[in-house]
Motif scaffolding. Structure first.
Motif, mmCIF file in Angstrom:
data_model
loop_
_atom_site.group_PDB
_atom_site.id
_atom_site.type_symbol
_atom_site.label_atom_id
_atom_site.label_comp_id
_atom_site.label_asym_id
_atom_site.label_seq_id
_atom_site.Cartn_x
_atom_site.Cartn_y
_atom_site.Cartn_z
ATOM 1 N N UNK A 342 0.818 -1.217 0.000
ATOM 2 C CA UNK A 342 0.000 0.000 0.000
ATOM 3 C C UNK A 342 0.850 1.265 0.000
ATOM 4 N N UNK A 343 2.065 1.193 0.542
ATOM 5 C CA UNK A 343 2.916 2.389 0.531
ATOM 6 C C UNK A 343 3.988 2.315 -0.557
ATOM 7 N N UNK A 344 3.871 1.339 -1.467
ATOM 8 C CA UNK A 344 4.714 1.335 -2.643
ATOM 9 C C UNK A 344 5.993 0.545 -2.554
ATOM 10 N N UNK A 345 6.083 -0.380 -1.597
ATOM 11 C CA UNK A 345 7.313 -1.161 -1.426
ATOM 12 C C UNK A 345 7.126 -2.562 -2.003
ATOM 13 N N UNK A 346 7.922 -2.882 -2.998
ATOM 14 C CA UNK A 346 7.845 -4.206 -3.624
ATOM 15 C C UNK A 346 8.838 -5.180 -3.013
ATOM 16 N N UNK A 347 9.842 -4.671 -2.320
ATOM 17 C CA UNK A 347 10.833 -5.528 -1.672
ATOM 18 C C UNK A 347 10.674 -5.402 -0.155
ATOM 19 N N UNK A 358 4.352 3.403 11.950
ATOM 20 C CA UNK A 358 4.473 4.838 12.243
ATOM 21 C C UNK A 358 3.447 5.641 11.451
ATOM 22 N N UNK A 359 3.207 5.240 10.196
ATOM 23 C CA UNK A 359 2.183 5.929 9.410
ATOM 24 C C UNK A 359 0.815 5.764 10.048
ATOM 25 N N UNK A 360 0.470 4.556 10.442
ATOM 26 C CA UNK A 360 -0.834 4.321 11.063
ATOM 27 C C UNK A 360 -0.970 5.125 12.352
ATOM 28 N N UNK A 361 0.117 5.222 13.102
ATOM 29 C CA UNK A 361 0.090 6.002 14.345
ATOM 30 C C UNK A 361 -0.166 7.473 14.045
ATOM 31 N N UNK A 362 0.519 8.001 13.048
ATOM 32 C CA UNK A 362 0.339 9.411 12.681
ATOM 33 C C UNK A 362 -1.082 9.642 12.162
ATOM 34 N N UNK A 363 -1.610 8.688 11.398
ATOM 35 C CA UNK A 363 -2.985 8.803 10.912
ATOM 36 C C UNK A 363 -3.975 8.830 12.070
ATOM 37 N N UNK A 396 -0.315 18.731 9.535
ATOM 38 C CA UNK A 396 0.398 18.277 8.336
ATOM 39 C C UNK A 396 1.880 18.026 8.579
ATOM 40 N N UNK A 397 2.435 18.698 9.560
ATOM 41 C CA UNK A 397 3.853 18.489 9.852
ATOM 42 C C UNK A 397 4.139 17.079 10.323
ATOM 43 N N UNK A 398 3.164 16.443 10.969
ATOM 44 C CA UNK A 398 3.362 15.063 11.412
ATOM 45 C C UNK A 398 3.511 14.140 10.206
ATOM 46 N N UNK A 399 2.700 14.403 9.179
ATOM 47 C CA UNK A 399 2.862 13.629 7.937
ATOM 48 C C UNK A 399 4.208 13.929 7.294
ATOM 49 N N UNK A 400 4.586 15.202 7.243
ATOM 50 C CA UNK A 400 5.850 15.588 6.619
ATOM 51 C C UNK A 400 7.028 14.844 7.256
ATOM 52 N N UNK A 401 7.001 14.749 8.582
ATOM 53 C CA UNK A 401 8.094 14.074 9.284
ATOM 54 C C UNK A 401 8.150 12.601 8.904
ATOM 55 N N UNK A 402 6.987 11.973 8.802
ATOM 56 C CA UNK A 402 6.968 10.562 8.404
ATOM 57 C C UNK A 402 7.437 10.400 6.959
ATOM 58 N N UNK A 403 7.010 11.309 6.095
ATOM 59 C CA UNK A 403 7.294 11.182 4.669
ATOM 60 C C UNK A 403 8.783 11.245 4.357
#
Length: 491
Positions: A342-347, A358-363, A396-403
């Protein structure tokens, strides 16, 4: 001209204590709401025949087609943790089984078809709202690639059913790989009917897990296979934000399908503790509890199979525990593998699990919409940036930090970014059956006999991974005044 169903009924050939034989109860003035043309063709049926007056007579229960063997199935179950020794099909009748064009055997069942010996104090009928809800959600789940029962047709009955108020009645024609549940095994085990448990296990193996028949211990192989399917199924639920709402053992399919769409719901803002079901007062079946409950239900199945696993009780218990031990690793692999995609990782690399969590936590901390966040990540993974994604987060800064860490990880991935985005869009739906849209479609049908919103919603949900210009509102979360906080059981 009579409607032809290519019935080949096997469950009705089991001993009489497995079911009750009876015909559906006729209704006064049945009217067709919808026939599922694609599913009809898959089953070897003619959708035009099903939509004919003679077909509607069959779909409403007014006429039993040639070759049918109408039965109401017996089963028990744990309901919210409390064991009920007899439940059974209280408002459903299995007409029979057909083998589709794909070679798979499926049940054809009428739901809302009248009283049976298992109805207890119920009327055996279904209201229009729950019938349309199950039609919408089960077909949406199928389009999303989730193992599920399907909806072949819905008809109104011309009769009222009384719940809190008088509501229009309806009948759903449901298609399932089978209607064998964990509760079916419990029904016979609770009666000390060891022969029936063995017959049922042998039947389940022959119908759903033929590879288990040649295993050294077929019943161990059966338990292990059911656990594996349930692990995959519940992981898929979580990956699309689905909450079943009533994960009783009588709603746990041995075939590994999602069954019984009562007070189910889809998350808007991500919250692992979210509960929608009006009857789940203590959050037993909350979104984040579903893996634990699936394992608990499987343990109840294992209890019924203990005498078949080994003659020695300690050995049987050890084998059951060993079979169930595979559930956790299988679930985690499916869940984390799905999140990675879902986040684009094939490996797979060390640290991926932490990145997704961490993404789920930020969400969760920022009230971000589950479906929309992952869909817009598809754009953010390319050159489109974060402009449509950041506003989903209160901070939005919380997303930025994760990104920052996410983009560093994407840079380590092989392949073309456009190919990556396409792969992400194939697993992150644009459209789900959002609760407020489902409720709006049901209200239009119930209050105004307007089935247009129902039909349009079905059409949008039939292609959940495709952007649909002109239908953007179906992808959007509800406005505050549109939020659905509770869903209700149709009984």
């Amino acid at each position: 001209m009579p409607i032809h169903f290519p019935f080949d009924n096997t469950y009705a050939r089991l001993p009489e204590r497995f079911y009750a034989r009876l015909d559906p109860t006729p209704v006064t003035t049945p009217r067709l709401v919808q026939v599922n043309a694609g599913l009809s063709h898959l089953l070897g049926l003619d959708p035009e025949e099903l939509a004919s007056p003679e077909g509607v007579e069959v779909l409403s229960g007014n006429r039993v087609p040639e070759g049918a063997a109408p039965i109401a199935l017996a089963y028990a179950g744990h309901q919210f943790g409390q064991f009920v020794p007899q439940l059974g099909d209280g408002r459903a009748i299995l007409l029979g089984e057909v083998v589709g064009r794909d070679g798979l055997r499926r049940d054809i069942q009428l739901k809302g078809s009248g009283k049976t010996p298992f109805s207890r104090r119920g009327d055996g009928r279904a209201a229009l709202g729950p019938v349309l809800r199950e039609y919408i959600v089960s077909e949406a789940m199928a389009a999303l690639g989730i193992s599920t029962t399907r909806a072949l047709a819905a008809v109104t009955t011309g009769e009222a059913v009384r719940r809190e108020t008088a509501l229009p009645g309806a009948v759903l024609t449901r298609i399932a790989a089978s209607h064998i549940r964990v509760g079916t095994f419990q029904y016979f085990a609770a009666r000390g009917d060891a022969e029936a448990v063995r017959l049922l296990a042998d039947y389940a193996i022959a119908r759903h897990y033929p590879e288990a028949a040649v295993a050294a211990n077929p019943y161990y192989a059966l338990l292990e296979a059911v656990a594996a399917r349930q692990a995959e199924l519940v992981a898929r639920w979580l990956l699309i934000g689905f909450i079943h709402g009533v994960m009783n053992t009588d709603n746990t399919s041995i075939a590994g399908e999602t069954i019984d769409y009562g007070p189910c719901a889809f998350m808007d803002a991500f919250d692992p503790a979210v509960v929608f079901s009006s009857i789940d007062s203590f959050g037993r079946y909350a979104y984040g509890n579903q893996p634990h409950i699936a394992h608990w239900n499987l343990a109840r199945l294992a209890e019924t199979l203990l005498p078949l696993l080994a003659e020695d009780e300690e050995q049987a218990l050890a084998l059951a525990q060993e079979a169930l031990a595979g559930f956790g690793p299988r679930f985690r692999a499916a869940w984390l593998g799905g999140l990675r995609r879902k986040i684009g990782l094939a490996t797979e690399r060390e640290g991926d699990a932490a990145l997704t969590q961490d993404l789920l936590h930020v969400m969760a901390e920022n009230g971000a919409d589950f479906t929309l966040t992952f869909r817009r990540l598809c754009d953010a993974a390319g050159l489109d940036g974060d402009s449509t994604l950041r506003p989903l987060f209160r901070d939005p800064g919380a997303y930025d930090a994760w990104a920052v860490g996410w983009r560093q990880r994407l840079a380590e991935e092989p392949g073309d970014p456009e190919v990556r985005q396409a792969a992400m869009r194939a697993v992150n739906p644009a459209f789900i059956p959002r609760n407020h849209l489902v409720e709006a479609a049901l209200r239009a049908a119930i209050e105004r006999e307007d089935f247009g919103p129902f039909e349009e919603l079905l059409a949008v949900l039939s292609q959940p991974f495709e952007d649909r210009p002109g239908f953007e509102r179906y992808a959007m979360p509800p406005q505050p005044e549109e939020r659905v906080l509770q869903t209700f059981c149709g009984t």
